[in-house]
Design a protein around this motif. Structure first.
Motif, PDB file in Angstrom:
ATOM      1  N   GLU A 169      -1.394  -6.706  -4.517  1.00 10.53           N
ATOM      2  CA  GLU A 169      -0.923  -5.799  -3.510  1.00 10.53           C
ATOM      3  C   GLU A 169      -0.239  -4.330  -3.383  1.00 10.53           C
ATOM      4  O   GLU A 169      -0.267  -3.435  -3.135  1.00 10.53           O
ATOM      5  CB  GLU A 169      -0.557  -6.389  -1.894  1.00 10.53           C
ATOM      6  CG  GLU A 169      -0.482  -6.057  -0.534  1.00 10.53           C
ATOM      7  CD  GLU A 169      -0.093  -6.278   0.551  1.00 10.53           C
ATOM      8  OE1 GLU A 169      -0.903  -5.384   1.549  1.00 10.53           O
ATOM      9  OE2 GLU A 169      -0.570  -7.886   0.838  1.00 10.53           O
ATOM     10  N   GLN A 170       0.781  -5.296  -4.140  1.00 16.72           N
ATOM     11  CA  GLN A 170       2.271  -4.989  -4.436  1.00 16.72           C
ATOM     12  C   GLN A 170       2.525  -3.075  -5.070  1.00 16.72           C
ATOM     13  O   GLN A 170       2.251  -2.307  -4.946  1.00 16.72           O
ATOM     14  CB  GLN A 170       3.168  -4.934  -4.927  1.00 16.72           C
ATOM     15  CG  GLN A 170       4.768  -4.690  -4.533  1.00 16.72           C
ATOM     16  CD  GLN A 170       4.898  -4.148  -3.950  1.00 16.72           C
ATOM     17  OE1 GLN A 170       5.595  -5.594  -2.504  1.00 16.72           O
ATOM     18  NE2 GLN A 170       5.571  -2.563  -2.963  1.00 16.72           N
ATOM     19  N   THR A 171       1.262  -3.811  -6.311  1.00 13.37           N
ATOM     20  CA  THR A 171       0.425  -2.294  -7.275  1.00 13.37           C
ATOM     21  C   THR A 171       0.047  -1.290  -6.631  1.00 13.37           C
ATOM     22  O   THR A 171      -0.173  -0.364  -6.828  1.00 13.37           O
ATOM     23  CB  THR A 171      -0.245  -3.218  -8.536  1.00 13.37           C
ATOM     24  OG1 THR A 171       1.071  -4.091  -9.070  1.00 13.37           O
ATOM     25  CG2 THR A 171      -0.744  -2.349  -9.389  1.00 13.37           C
ATOM     26  N   ARG A 215       0.031  -1.065  -3.690  1.00 12.31           N
ATOM     27  CA  ARG A 215       0.799   0.074  -2.763  1.00 12.31           C
ATOM     28  C   ARG A 215       1.702   0.716  -2.642  1.00 12.31           C
ATOM     29  O   ARG A 215       1.872   1.927  -2.526  1.00 12.31           O
ATOM     30  CB  ARG A 215       1.380  -0.945  -1.482  1.00 12.31           C
ATOM     31  CG  ARG A 215       0.409  -2.081  -0.756  1.00 12.31           C
ATOM     32  CD  ARG A 215       1.320  -1.999   0.666  1.00 12.31           C
ATOM     33  NE  ARG A 215      -0.580  -2.975   1.583  1.00 12.31           N
ATOM     34  CZ  ARG A 215      -1.229  -2.327   2.110  1.00 12.31           C
ATOM     35  NH1 ARG A 215      -1.465  -1.383   1.977  1.00 12.31           N
ATOM     36  NH2 ARG A 215      -2.137  -3.278   2.588  1.00 12.31           N
ATOM     37  N   ASP A 216       1.968   0.239  -3.972  1.00  8.82           N
ATOM     38  CA  ASP A 216       3.161   1.383  -4.260  1.00  8.82           C
ATOM     39  C   ASP A 216       2.874   2.627  -5.408  1.00  8.82           C
ATOM     40  O   ASP A 216       3.629   3.505  -5.886  1.00  8.82           O
ATOM     41  CB  ASP A 216       3.805   0.750  -5.814  1.00  8.82           C
ATOM     42  CG  ASP A 216       4.913  -0.707  -5.404  1.00  8.82           C
ATOM     43  OD1 ASP A 216       5.215  -0.512  -4.015  1.00  8.82           O
ATOM     44  OD2 ASP A 216       5.189  -1.108  -6.380  1.00  8.82           O
TER      45      ASP A 216
END
Length: 281
Positions: A62-64, A66-67
């Motif tokens: 998810e972080q990858t 959204r980044d």
């Protein structure tokens, strides 16, 4: 109403008239989404070690996404609670990431991931060998990846949809003969059209006779995704309403790419950025 119901609608879908066609610029936009999915799967693969939970991997994914100012395709899709499907060992597809699902040495982990970037979807899956995996399990995964490669090569302008299905089926059978193993194709699940939505017409079976279904035309995009199991491919859906497992408890694997039909042959939209984006023969 779109006028595609009933018999006329069925005929239109069979002939491919309802399949979304993309312009070259739109396929380039899908390529960007696909490269992000590839980067996300690479990040998850790097973190997939014994002792790591599938919930931790979901957070990495998810972080990858959204980044990159994109949105996870899976999160909230028909209520799915995560950004990836993380299916371990006998789990075939749609495994829900969990803090209690901790990876162990020898596990097979299938990760399915999707991202939406500027309105366009990418969708891909890999099977990850966690630690020291048994040779039979590695062979099963290699057979599935080989079947994916065969299916991708069949995504050519002028081919029929089930030419892809047949290529997958025949590659699975050839791998089973070469390995002296029993590999079963999961029949209930398969590939699909993709573009402005994650799941679109047509449904792409992973087995069947060639020469049927709509003709593939430049601008079409498909998610090709064989799933193989060791032994009989009977499935059971768990009480969570998502996770699909083998009825026998045998191991399962899942590989997927999003691919576009072009005049120059199949174009891998979910290949890593900078990597070859045409399937190798």
């Amino acid at each position: 109403m779109n006028g595609r119901g009933g018999v006329r609608g069925a005929i239109a879908r069979y002939r491919g008239r309802d399949i979304e066609l993309k312009s070259p610029a739109q396929l380039e936009a899908m390529r960007a989404a696909g490269a992000l999915v590839a980067a996300t799967l690479a990040a998850v693969t790097e973190h997939a070690k014994p002792g790591v939970s599938t919930a931790e991997l979901d957070a990495v994914a998810e972080q990858t996404i959204r980044d990159a100012d994109a949105v996870p395709s899976f999160l909230g899709y028909h209520g799915f609670p995560a950004s990836i499907c993380a299916s371990v060992n006998e789990q075939i597809v749609h495994g829900i990431p969990s803090p209690s699902q901790v990876l162990a040495d020898g596990d097979l982990l299938s990760v399915d991931c999707g991202a939406i970037l500027e309105g366009w979807h990418g969708d891909s899956a890999v099977t990850i060998a966690v630690g020291d995996v048994a040779p039979a399990d590695r062979a099963l995964s290699a057979a599935c990846r080989g079947a994916l490669d065969a299916g991708l090569l069949a995504v050519t302008a002028g081919a029929k949809l089930t030419d892809v299905s047949y290529a997958i089926q025949e590659a699975c059978a050839a791998a089973a003969r070469a390995d002296g193993a029993d590999y079963g194709i999961v029949a209930e699940y398969g590939g699909h059209g993709i573009g402005t939505s994650m799941h679109m017409d047509p449904f792409l079976p992973n087995h069947g006779d060639p020469g049927h279904g709509p003709k593939l035309r430049p601008g079409m995009a498909l998610a090709v995704e064989p799933m193989l199991v060791a032994g009989v491919p009977e499935t059971v859906e768990l009480d969570d309403g998502w996770t699909v497992v083998t009825a026998s408890g045998g191991r399962a694997v899942h590989w997927e790419h999003t691919v576009a039909v072009t005049e120059d042959g199949p174009w891998l939209l979910t290949a890593p950025a900078g990597a070859p984006d045409r399937p190798a023969r």
